[in-house]
Design an enzyme around this catalytic site. Structure first.
Site, mmCIF file in Angstrom:
data_model
loop_
_atom_site.group_PDB
_atom_site.id
_atom_site.type_symbol
_atom_site.label_atom_id
_atom_site.label_comp_id
_atom_site.label_asym_id
_atom_site.label_seq_id
_atom_site.Cartn_x
_atom_site.Cartn_y
_atom_site.Cartn_z
ATOM 1 N N PRO A 3 -22.664 68.320 42.070
ATOM 2 C CA PRO A 3 -23.799 68.093 43.015
ATOM 3 C C PRO A 3 -24.556 66.798 42.497
ATOM 4 C CG PRO A 3 -23.858 70.260 42.194
ATOM 5 C CD PRO A 3 -22.846 69.827 41.380
ATOM 6 N N GLU A 4 -24.807 65.908 43.374
ATOM 7 C CA GLU A 4 -25.670 64.967 43.148
ATOM 8 C C GLU A 4 -26.988 64.845 43.614
ATOM 9 O OE1 GLU A 4 -22.857 62.978 40.711
ATOM 10 O OE2 GLU A 4 -24.873 62.552 40.959
ATOM 11 N N CYS A 31 -38.745 32.164 43.857
ATOM 12 C CA CYS A 31 -37.290 32.862 43.389
ATOM 13 C C CYS A 31 -37.425 34.282 43.562
ATOM 14 C CB CYS A 31 -36.815 32.245 42.324
ATOM 15 S SG CYS A 31 -37.458 32.890 40.686
ATOM 16 N N LYS A 41 -31.366 66.648 39.111
ATOM 17 C CA LYS A 41 -30.526 67.887 39.719
ATOM 18 C C LYS A 41 -31.225 69.173 39.516
ATOM 19 C CE LYS A 41 -26.576 65.026 38.900
ATOM 20 N NZ LYS A 41 -25.313 64.785 38.173
ATOM 21 N N CYS A 54 -43.117 35.127 40.416
ATOM 22 C CA CYS A 54 -42.870 33.840 40.754
ATOM 23 C C CYS A 54 -42.586 34.014 42.385
ATOM 24 C CB CYS A 54 -41.369 33.224 40.434
ATOM 25 S SG CYS A 54 -40.926 31.841 40.747
ATOM 26 N N CYS A 80 -36.728 28.739 38.147
ATOM 27 C CA CYS A 80 -36.718 27.709 38.941
ATOM 28 C C CYS A 80 -37.759 26.492 38.957
ATOM 29 C CB CYS A 80 -37.065 28.570 40.600
ATOM 30 S SG CYS A 80 -38.615 29.182 40.677
ATOM 31 N N CYS A 136 -41.887 28.934 36.083
ATOM 32 C CA CYS A 136 -40.639 30.052 36.063
ATOM 33 C C CYS A 136 -39.780 29.404 35.315
ATOM 34 C CB CYS A 136 -40.478 30.351 37.675
ATOM 35 S SG CYS A 136 -39.249 31.344 37.507
HETATM 36 ZN ZN ZN Z 1 -38.918 31.206 39.995
#
Ligand code: ZN
Length: 245
Positions: A2-3, A240, A47, A237, A218, A215
């Site tokens: 069982p999940e 991005c 679980k 950021c 980017c 960043c």
């Molecule tokens: Zn960035």
């Protein structure tokens, strides 16, 4: 086996039938303290499943590899052989029974398991279940949900910021707008970073504490703003981190 999704469905099915009902009989007799008590909640934890009662006691069960909960009407034949019954609770309108469960025990309702999600650093970490639990409040921003200790215990503000940056995800995005795969990826990344850190590996922050600086991905400017209640400073950021999920 069982999940987590099974547990969620099981909990919902049991909740529908027995929430607010009074327990009239039990099996085995070691759970006799529940007789006469009213059900106040049915909650999955990973679980684990907790059926809580108004006395503060809870029946804690774990399905293990083969366990399953079933519901019957009183007087109906059992779904599975009698000898497979691990726990059975009788109410006026329903009987709920766990067959082949791995763990059943009475615990105090204020037990740790009731308040905390699975530990982010636990040896076995079911990210699929965590991803589903994170979506329970779909309008809440992912930057807040990551700090919700009832979803996962242990993620702090640094790893919140760093995992969201690593997965290019906007911290202000409502969690309901992030697909399950992406959510799981975020939690897995946070876990990996924290495990690395716990094992003493050097790491530097890519975004946390870097407001006003470029960043590293980017070159646009990192920003910081308070988020959530209590407010925590979120670094991100805006260029991005755009939530590809
Ligand atoms: Zn960035």
């Amino acid at each position: 086996m069982p999940e987590g999704d099974t547990l969620w469905r099981t909990a919902a099915a049991l909740r529908d039938r027995i929430l607010g009902s009074t327990c009239r009989d039990v099996r085995p007799s070691t759970f006799a303290r529940l007789i006469g008590q009213n059900v106040t909640g049915v909650e999955p934890y990973g679980k684990h499943l907790l059926i809580t009662f108004d006395s503060g006691l809870a029946l804690h069960s774990h399905l293990g590899m083969r366990g399953a909960w079933y519901v019957h009407r009183p007087g109906e034949a059992l779904t599975r052989p009698e000898q497979e019954v691990t726990a059975m609770l009788t109410f006026d309108d329903w009987i709920v029974a766990l067959y082949l469960g791995k763990v059943t025990e009475l615990i105090a309702g204020n037990s740790r398991i009731r308040h905390l999600g699975p530990d982010i650093l636990a040896e076995v970490f079911d990210v699929d279940t965590v991803g589903m639990r994170a979506r329970a409040d779909p309008v809440r921003a992912i930057g807040e949900v990551l700090l919700n200790q009832a979803v996962v215990a242990g993620i702090g503000n640094v790893y919140k910021c760093e995992s969201l940056w690593a997965e290019s995800t906007d911290p202000w995005k409502p969690v309901g707008e992030i697909d399950h795969t992406q959510l799981c990826r975020i939690y897995s990344t946070a876990r990996r970073m924290m495990l690395d850190s716990a094992l003493g590996q050097d790491r530097r922050n890519h975004v946390h504490g870097r407001a006003g600086r470029p960043c590293l991905r980017c070159s646009h400017i990192i920003r910081a703003r308070n988020q959530g209640n209590p407010p925590r400073l979120t670094y991100w950021c805006p260029h991005c981190q755009t939530s590809p999920g």
